[in-house]
Design an enzyme around this catalytic site. Structure first.
Site, PDB file in Angstrom:
ATOM      1  N   SER A 195      -6.125  11.292  44.620  1.00 32.37           N
ATOM      2  CA  SER A 195      -5.160  11.138  45.703  1.00 32.37           C
ATOM      3  C   SER A 195      -3.780  11.616  45.240  1.00 32.37           C
ATOM      4  O   SER A 195      -3.637  12.750  44.810  1.00 32.37           O
ATOM      5  CB  SER A 195      -5.145   9.684  46.197  1.00 32.37           C
ATOM      6  N   ASP A 219     -12.713  11.713  53.489  1.00 28.92           N
ATOM      7  CA  ASP A 219     -11.448  11.270  52.891  1.00 28.92           C
ATOM      8  C   ASP A 219     -10.446  10.789  53.939  1.00 28.92           C
ATOM      9  O   ASP A 219      -9.622   9.910  53.679  1.00 28.92           O
ATOM     10  CB  ASP A 219     -10.813  12.427  52.110  1.00 28.92           C
ATOM     11  N   HIS A 248     -12.000   7.686  51.386  1.00 30.78           N
ATOM     12  CA  HIS A 248     -10.980   7.974  50.387  1.00 30.78           C
ATOM     13  C   HIS A 248     -11.057   6.963  49.240  1.00 30.78           C
ATOM     14  O   HIS A 248     -11.170   5.757  49.469  1.00 30.78           O
ATOM     15  CB  HIS A 248      -9.601   7.910  51.049  1.00 30.78           C
TER      16      HIS A 248
END
Length: 575
Positions: free
Chosen positions: A235, A360, A475
């Protein structure tokens, strides 16, 4: 072995043989017990290690017969930083530093954005060093950068019952690599910028660089090879990895890199109007917005400044959360000397893996449109149109209409509620993560000299029982597998999850060793081809991998739409 049988009147030799065998078995048991004790007592271990700041002592963990991992926690890699200033070297210490416990996280908001955690004295790192029957030398080094939207996170990760997510033991032991994690400043104290020399920003990126440079200077003493350092992150950590290899400041420090669900090209990874963000925080804490603003912010209680950098969670399809993540890196002309897409020549000799999870964007879509996860509540088509317009607002209403058309072209006249919900997740996944990542892969390949490029899509279905049946990998769901949680806490997982974890650790650690995820000490289920060349191949990572897991042209139509069709619409000046 056939046990001899004693019969009356026979020579006692047979019974003597019984006794002799029993004695041998007892002695063998004693030998094994002694070996286990000696394996623990006399295991290979670094003991105290000399670093540039002084001596440090860690703890040794047994992870199997004649296998140990030395663990060092809380080693300072820089001094407590000045407010809104670059990190500076640590002055060192006397005696032996007992590196037994994680240090404080850097000051940040809690998950709800209401309370402040951590400390300004936070620039510390943690090291895991694996050993067999002898002390390890010249091992590859994997340095992890955590995510959290540049707003939160720590080098130890989330904690559940003293089980920290970013514990590097499983990667270190199974991959035979040294693992390093560290803290860096986040939120207002890490990324507030005035866009000029008063407060240029990127302090969190400078912290990351300081940690990488410390590892390069000191890791040989821990048995690592300073010429073979691999960065990996997820991320905002994945975007940070990308920034670190694009910045000229790290020249010669990094050999390879892995970006998971984040690159420097992501729309949330660069703040293009930092002055506005800084003034908003200044007003919240009662500071002026003129030339005295930065001096005032430096004198204000850091907890109050941190709290002022919170993200407003009242979002909707027409006001998505991705547009509110404005405490992020800036183009400062220094660490980030230009637009990220113009800096890939700096990574021409750095091997690179980048990829995303197939859903995600689900986490972000859930915040924007909560009905996504509620089977009893329908999601209106109007939400898809509103989301298309809001994500396209930089290019105007015509671009918004084109985005809506692109993602609904296969709906037919009466789309199901599931179609609508999945479409929303697709839009957010593509816009926020997938298309920028694919673009970074193309750029890396185009500028590569000696470097190799690899692409992946992580598709292991979510383990969250509250999610819809159509869910893929949300995610951050890849992290538990990369860090070996299915092995560390086996009761929480099925055997298929251990397969996924084994595959990811093998690919990641092989890549760290050789620059090729297929070659190294660990066997892999299928050969992962390079991204360069015809088809732009990628690896579909999940629990039942085989030759069919090698695919090509990942969502090429959507990549073309966002990078060419959408980009052709003229930019709209915002007030």
């Amino acid at each position: 072995m056939i046990w001899p049988v004693y019969k009356s009147g026979q020579n006692s030799l047979q019974c003597h043989t019984c006794s002799h065998y029993l004695m041998m078995m007892v002695m063998l048991g004693v030998f094994i017990s002694v070996a286990l004790v000696l394996g623990t007592a006399n295991a290979a271990s670094l003991g105290s290690v000399y670093t540039e700041g002084g001596m440090v002592q860690g703890k040794s963990r047994s992870v199997g017969l004649f296998r140990h991992v030395d663990v060092f926690k809380g080693i300072p890699f820089a001094a407590q930083p000045g407010r809104l200033a670059k990190p500076v070297p640590h002055p060192g210490w006397d005696g032996v530093l007992k590196a037994y416990e994680y240090a404080n996280r850097c000051m940040q908001l809690n998950i709800l954005g209401k309370e402040v955690l951590g400390s300004e004295d936070c620039l510390y790192l943690n090291i895991w060093v694996p050993h067999g029957s002898s002390v390890s030398t010249n091992l590859p080094v994997m340095v992890f950068i955590y995510g959290g939207g540049f707003l939160m996170g720590g080098g130890m990760g989330a904690n559940f019952l003293n089980n920290y997510l970013y514990d590097g033991q499983e990667i270190a032991d199974r991959g035979n690599v040294i693992v390093v994690t560290f803290n860096y400043r986040v939120g207002a104290l890490g990324f507030l910028s005035t866009g000029d020399a008063d407060a240029p920003g990127n302090y969190g990126l400078w912290d990351q660089h300081a940690a990488i440079a410390w590892v390069h200077r000191n890791i040989r003493a821990f048995g690592g090879n300073p010429a073979n350092i691999t960065l990996f992150g997820e991320s905002a950590g994945g975007a940070s990895v990308n920034f670190q290899i694009l910045s000229p400041k790290n020249k010669g420090l990094v050999r390879r890199a892995i970006s998971q669900s984040g690159v420097a090209l992501c729309p949330w990874a660069i703040n293009r109007n930092p002055r506005q963000s800084a003034e908003k925080i200044a007003k919240k804490v009662g500071c002026p917005t003129d030339s005295k603003m930065v001096a005032c912010l430096k004198m204000t209680d850091p907890k109050i400044v941190t709290l002022a950098g919170n993200v407003e969670l009242s979002t909707s399809a027409s006001d998505p959360i991705v547009h509110k993540l404005d405490l992020s890196p800036v183009i400062d002309g220094d660490f980030v000397p230009g637009e990220p897409d113009t800096l890939f020549q700096n990574a021409a000799d750095i091997d690179y893996i980048a990829g995303v999870n197939d859903m995600d964007g689900h986490l972000f879509a859930t915040v924007d449109i909560p009905s996504i996860n509620n089977a009893l509540v329908s999601t209106p088509v109007a939400d898809v149109r509103a989301l298309s317009n809001s994500l396209s607002d930089a290019r105007g209403q015509d671009a918004g209409a084109a985005t809506y058309q692109e993602y609904t072209v296969n709906w037919g006249s009466n789309p199901s509620d599931q179609d609508i919900k999945k479409t929303i997740v697709e839009i957010e996944t593509d816009y926020i993560f997938l298309v920028p990542t694919q673009t970074a892969l193309y750029l890396h390949t185009d500028h590569a000299k000696s470097a190799r490029t690899y692409s992946y899509l992580f598709t292991e279905p979510s383990r969250m029982p509250i999610f819809p049946l159509w869910m893929g990998a949300d995610h951050a769901e890849d992290l538990q597998f990369v860090f070996g949680k299915p092995f560390e806490t086996p009761l929480g997982y099925f055997p298929r999850h251990r397969d996924v974890s084994k595959y990811m650790i093998a690919y990641w650690s092989n890549f760290a060793q050789t620059g090729d995820p297929n070659k190294g000490e660990s066997s892999v289920p299928v050969a992962w081809p390079e991204f360069a060349g015809t088809g732009h191949k990628y690896l579909d990572i999940h629990n039942s991998m085989n030759k069919n897991s090698v695919k090509q042209m990942l969502r090429t139509r959507k990549v073309y739409y966002w990078t060419t069709v959408f980009a052709s619409y003229p930019s709209v000046q915002k007030s």
